[in-house]
Design a protein around this motif. Structure first.
Motif, short mmCIF file in Angstrom:
data_model
loop_
_atom_site.label_atom_id
_atom_site.label_comp_id
_atom_site.label_asym_id
_atom_site.label_seq_id
_atom_site.Cartn_x
_atom_site.Cartn_y
_atom_site.Cartn_z
N LEU A 187 -15.09 -132.29 -73.40
CA LEU A 187 -16.52 -132.21 -72.83
C LEU A 187 -17.42 -133.53 -72.61
O LEU A 187 -18.13 -133.86 -72.03
CB LEU A 187 -16.97 -131.15 -73.74
CG LEU A 187 -16.70 -129.67 -73.59
CD1 LEU A 187 -17.38 -128.93 -74.68
CD2 LEU A 187 -16.93 -129.01 -72.22
N GLY A 188 -16.84 -134.40 -73.85
CA GLY A 188 -17.45 -135.76 -73.97
C GLY A 188 -17.26 -136.39 -72.95
O GLY A 188 -17.96 -137.22 -72.31
N ALA A 189 -15.94 -136.46 -72.49
CA ALA A 189 -15.56 -137.20 -71.33
C ALA A 189 -16.23 -136.91 -69.98
O ALA A 189 -16.67 -137.78 -69.49
CB ALA A 189 -13.98 -137.35 -71.13
N ALA A 190 -16.44 -135.69 -70.02
CA ALA A 190 -17.30 -135.00 -68.53
C ALA A 190 -18.78 -135.36 -68.88
O ALA A 190 -19.31 -136.15 -67.62
CB ALA A 190 -17.25 -133.65 -68.76
N LEU A 191 -19.34 -135.37 -69.96
CA LEU A 191 -20.65 -135.83 -70.16
C LEU A 191 -20.86 -137.42 -69.96
O LEU A 191 -21.78 -137.65 -69.63
CB LEU A 191 -21.23 -135.39 -71.66
CG LEU A 191 -21.49 -134.05 -71.78
CD1 LEU A 191 -22.03 -133.80 -73.36
CD2 LEU A 191 -22.87 -133.74 -71.09
N ARG A 192 -19.95 -137.97 -70.26
CA ARG A 192 -19.91 -139.48 -69.96
C ARG A 192 -20.19 -139.80 -68.56
O ARG A 192 -20.95 -140.90 -68.39
CB ARG A 192 -18.78 -140.34 -70.37
CG ARG A 192 -18.74 -140.72 -71.85
CD ARG A 192 -17.88 -141.79 -72.12
NE ARG A 192 -16.49 -141.21 -72.00
CZ ARG A 192 -15.31 -141.83 -72.27
NH1 ARG A 192 -15.57 -143.18 -72.37
NH2 ARG A 192 -14.30 -141.18 -72.00
N ARG A 193 -20.01 -138.95 -67.75
CA ARG A 193 -20.29 -139.30 -66.16
C ARG A 193 -21.72 -139.25 -65.91
O ARG A 193 -22.06 -139.72 -64.89
CB ARG A 193 -19.44 -138.19 -65.50
CG ARG A 193 -18.09 -138.56 -65.39
CD ARG A 193 -17.40 -137.84 -64.10
NE ARG A 193 -17.05 -136.54 -64.42
CZ ARG A 193 -17.49 -135.66 -63.75
NH1 ARG A 193 -18.00 -135.76 -62.75
NH2 ARG A 193 -17.34 -134.23 -64.05
N LEU A 194 -22.58 -138.74 -66.94
CA LEU A 194 -24.05 -138.81 -66.92
C LEU A 194 -24.35 -140.19 -66.94
O LEU A 194 -25.67 -140.36 -66.53
CB LEU A 194 -24.63 -137.61 -67.84
CG LEU A 194 -25.03 -136.30 -67.11
CD1 LEU A 194 -25.61 -135.50 -68.49
CD2 LEU A 194 -26.12 -136.31 -66.02
N ARG A 195 -23.74 -140.89 -67.32
CA ARG A 195 -24.11 -142.32 -67.72
C ARG A 195 -24.55 -143.12 -66.58
O ARG A 195 -25.41 -144.07 -66.53
CB ARG A 195 -23.12 -142.65 -68.62
CG ARG A 195 -23.09 -144.49 -68.95
CD ARG A 195 -22.79 -145.00 -70.19
NE ARG A 195 -21.32 -144.76 -70.22
CZ ARG A 195 -20.55 -145.11 -71.19
NH1 ARG A 195 -21.18 -145.67 -72.16
NH2 ARG A 195 -19.16 -144.75 -71.44
N LEU A 256 -20.11 -127.78 -76.76
CA LEU A 256 -21.05 -128.91 -75.89
C LEU A 256 -21.98 -129.49 -76.59
O LEU A 256 -22.39 -130.76 -76.44
CB LEU A 256 -21.67 -127.67 -74.72
CG LEU A 256 -22.56 -128.48 -73.93
CD1 LEU A 256 -21.59 -129.49 -73.01
CD2 LEU A 256 -23.47 -127.49 -73.28
N PHE A 257 -22.50 -128.87 -77.56
CA PHE A 257 -23.80 -129.60 -78.30
C PHE A 257 -23.26 -130.92 -78.91
O PHE A 257 -23.84 -131.92 -78.70
CB PHE A 257 -24.34 -128.72 -79.46
CG PHE A 257 -25.43 -129.36 -80.27
CD1 PHE A 257 -26.62 -129.79 -79.78
CD2 PHE A 257 -24.76 -129.88 -81.74
CE1 PHE A 257 -27.55 -130.39 -80.52
CE2 PHE A 257 -25.87 -130.68 -82.31
CZ PHE A 257 -27.06 -130.84 -81.64
N SER A 258 -22.03 -130.77 -79.79
CA SER A 258 -21.35 -131.74 -80.66
C SER A 258 -21.28 -132.87 -79.59
O SER A 258 -21.29 -134.23 -79.90
CB SER A 258 -20.40 -131.13 -81.08
OG SER A 258 -19.39 -132.31 -81.97
N ALA A 259 -20.39 -132.56 -78.09
CA ALA A 259 -20.06 -133.51 -77.39
C ALA A 259 -21.42 -134.18 -76.95
O ALA A 259 -21.18 -135.41 -76.96
CB ALA A 259 -19.43 -132.89 -76.16
#
Lengths: 398, 278
Positions: A187-195, A256-259
């Protein structure tokens, strides 16, 4: 090495109890025995074993329980907290009502329910299970939890029939800021795309260091290197539904929250909470103590902020469509839930809704209604990626 | 026999922490330390270095750190700068290789201790980039082709504040210890080290006050060991007597650093004092 066999059993017990020990941990353990670190001392076996086998504090308790069980034959000690938890968490099984019985429980109107609830609460002072009058678990009285009354007020416990009308009494919302989170890395890796959003596509800033480095490497022949601005300007509001029917999805939401929390690359990351539906305010913590009005929120965070909902969007229709329909017994809303959601939608043009309920079950009327307001995706890795696409899109300022 | 760590005069380590250090020493594996803020994670490395008489090499990880930074950095800018003047030859790249904390520890002529502080600050994949170097305890400088292998495998101590989950492959290679917050008894020992001359009764009262504060559910940032030590210094300098901290907290600012927490504490103190009077 005779000890090894006993410990091998222990090792498999740890695995069975969910501590992710691998061959590598086992070999390390054998190395400890070989080097005489353990000797025949159980106390040292405990601490050396722990240092080698347990790699996360969330597993320490499990290790202790396993060790006590395996070497001491001891039962897990029941603490007071456990006893209370048991009282609330293991309600009696739901009574199987015949359709006729079910019909007999006529739908009571809301005000009458409240009145009766307060009366009963005064009369009752001990635990009560079953029956049809008192507040307790597993009964057919309109009060209590896990009961089967078609329209009832829930007192603590987990909502099994997803449409408990209003909640009064205990709030046992889970704090999602838990450390008991597993595998958040994907999930963290997915969220990184928001960067990437903040970085911008165009390289229009001089990369001084790289220019110097490359120039130096070419023995002074000037080589200009450009780069996209590094600073990430992305602001994210994560607005989470807690409690009630969401308890079933708590683990997923925790992940999700933690990620998101660990993805420290956002300029602003603002987790906020609501229960069932958003009204004029949301809350700063899962225990819902500190209110933030939508007005204040819009002042704190501008239109560029991305708004990501996480919720099952399941509620009684009038929680969404009626004035005064909010689930919190002690409060009253003057705007309907739907109106408040619309105003959030206008405040934050970049928005998406993640629903932990799989898409094939989205027939519920309030899910359909909310999916009309916000683009809705499943809370899965794929759904999250799509939601991130949505949030990343540039919305024309209107 | 192996080297053995038993704490130092100034650093009180619990039996389990000592055991974990000794396991890491014996197996020559990295030791991963986690725990609440203020439990002495970072101090552990210097205490171990002191106790074993080894030099300490430190690498503070930042959010922008790359795995290679801890091994070495090639200072091309300095080299470019030097090339503008004729007083120095810039033909030797080796003069512009600066070794990081971990690199220094690998190159050390004597057994050493390396501290990788706050590894969770960096990128998610950062720990994975170090796997090979931590296993082999050697690295190659690409610019020169030099390979530096550890003559003595250093004791690598890694701290993490749980800002990010660490990758499994990395965790498997580590010995792990979680420093839990000290019990009041251990805390009394720790305070004794910092304040050997303060009267016992004052320390006892202060510690019980401190644990009462820590348990207030409203506090966002409960005070930790260093705050307690500072607070006791303040009490001593202010000439405060033990009996006067039973229902108030002088120099509260030494313990509580957030305005919101200060207000919450004052409210709690008021209700506590009124209960006592009854």
């Amino acid at each position: 090495m005779g000890d090894g066999d006993v410990f091998l059993e222990f090792f498999y017990l740890l695995r069975a109890q969910g501590i992710p020990v691998s061959t590598r941990e086992w070999l390390t353990w054998l190395e400890c025995i070989e080097k005489g670190l353990v000797a025949a001392d159980l106390g040292r076996a405990y601490s050396v074993g722990r240092a080698v086998m347990v790699k996360h504090e969330r597993h320490l308790d499990t290790y202790d329980l396993c060790f006590a069980h395996f070497f001491g034959g001891a039962e897990a000690p029941a603490t007071l907290h456990d006893a209370i938890d048991e009282w609330l968490n293991t309600p009696l099984p739901m009574p199987q009502l015949s359709p006729e019985e079910f019909e007999k429980l006529e739908q009571l109107d809301l005000d009458k329910l409240r009145e009766m609830f307060e009366e009963r609460l005064k009369e009752q002072d001990e635990r009560h299970d079953g029956g049809n009058r008192w507040i307790g678990t597993g009964g057919t009285s309109p009060f209590g939890h896990n009961g089967r009354h078609p329209s009832g007020i829930r007192v603590g416990g987990q909502g099994r029939n997803r449409s408990a009308i209003q909640i009064a009494g205990e709030r046992r919302f889970r704090a999602y800021r838990s450390d008991r989170v597993l595998d958040t890395r994907q999930l963290g890796a997915a969220l990184r795309r928001l960067r990437r959003l903040g970085k911008g596509e165009r390289a229009d800033e001089l990369d001084l260091e790289e220019t110097i480095r490359q120039t130096a490497q070419q023995a002074g022949e000037l080589e200009i290197v450009m780069k996209a601005p590094r600073e990430n300007t992305l602001k994210l509001i994560l607005l989470m539904d807690v409690g009630g029917s969401m308890d079933d999805h708590a683990r997923l939401v925790e992940q999700l929250f933690s990620a998101a929390h660990q993805a420290s690359h956002f300029k602003v990351f603002k987790p906020l909470y609501f229960h069932n539906c958003v009204y004029d305010s949301v809350y700063e913590e899962a225990s819902m103590r500190t209110k933030v009005s939508l007005e204040d929120l819009s002042r704190q965070l501008d239109k560029q902020t991305r708004l990501l909902f996480v919720g099952d969007a399941c509620m009684s229709p009038y929680e969404l469509f009626s004035v005064g329909g909010m689930i919190n017994y002690y409060e009253h809303n003057s705007r309907t839930g739907a109106e408040c959601l619309y105003s959030l939608k206008t405040l934050y043009p970049h928005h998406a809704w993640l629903n932990p309920i799989p898409e094939r079950f989205w027939g519920h009327p309030t899910i359909e209604a909310i999916a009309d307001i916000f683009p809705m995706r499943e809370l899965t890795l794929a759904g999250l990626s799509e939601a991130i696409e949505l949030l990343s899109k540039d919305v024309p300022a209107s | 026999m192996f080297e053995h760590f038993a704490g130092t005069e100034n650093y009180i380590a619990s039996a389990e922490l000592r055991e974990a250090v000794n396991v890491a020493l014996a197996l020559e594996r990295p030791l991963l330390i986690k725990g609440e803020p203020g439990t002495g994670k970072t101090l552990l490395a210097s205490a171990v270095a002191e106790a074993l008489g080894r030099p300490l090499h430190t690498w503070h990880v930042k959010s922008t750190s790359k795995a290679r930074d801890g091994l070495y950095v090639y200072d091309a800018v300095q080299r470019l700068h030097d090339s503008r003047f004729d007083d120095k030859s810039v033909s030797d790249i080796r003069a512009y290789i600066r070794f990081g904390g971990l690199g220094e520890a690998f190159r050390s002529e004597v057994p050493s201790v390396a501290l990788i502080d706050e590894i969770d600050k960096a990128d998610l994949e950062f720990p994975n980039d170090l796997l090979h170097e931590l296993d082999a305890m050697s690295f190659k400088v690409d610019e020169t082709g030099d390979v530096h292998s550890a003559k003595h495998r250093p004791l690598v101590i890694i701290t993490s504040n749980n800002e990010k989950e660490l990758p499994d492959a990395f965790l498997r290679r580590c010995i792990f210890h979680f420093i839990s917050f000290p019990s009041p008894e251990l805390m009394a020992e720790i305070v004794q080290v910092h304040h050997p001359d303060v009267e016992q009764i004052l320390i006892e009262e202060a510690i019980s006050r401190f644990y009462w504060l820590r348990e207030l559910p409203e506090l966002r940032k409960p005070p930790a060991t260093s705050e307690l030590v500072d607070w006791i210094s303040a009490l001593v300098r202010g000439g405060i007597k033990a009996e006067s901290i039973t229902d108030r907290v002088p120099y509260l600012g030494a313990l509580i650093k957030k305005e919101r927490d200060l207000k919450a504490t004052q409210r709690a103190l008021k209700s506590y004092a009124s209960r006592r009077r009854k």
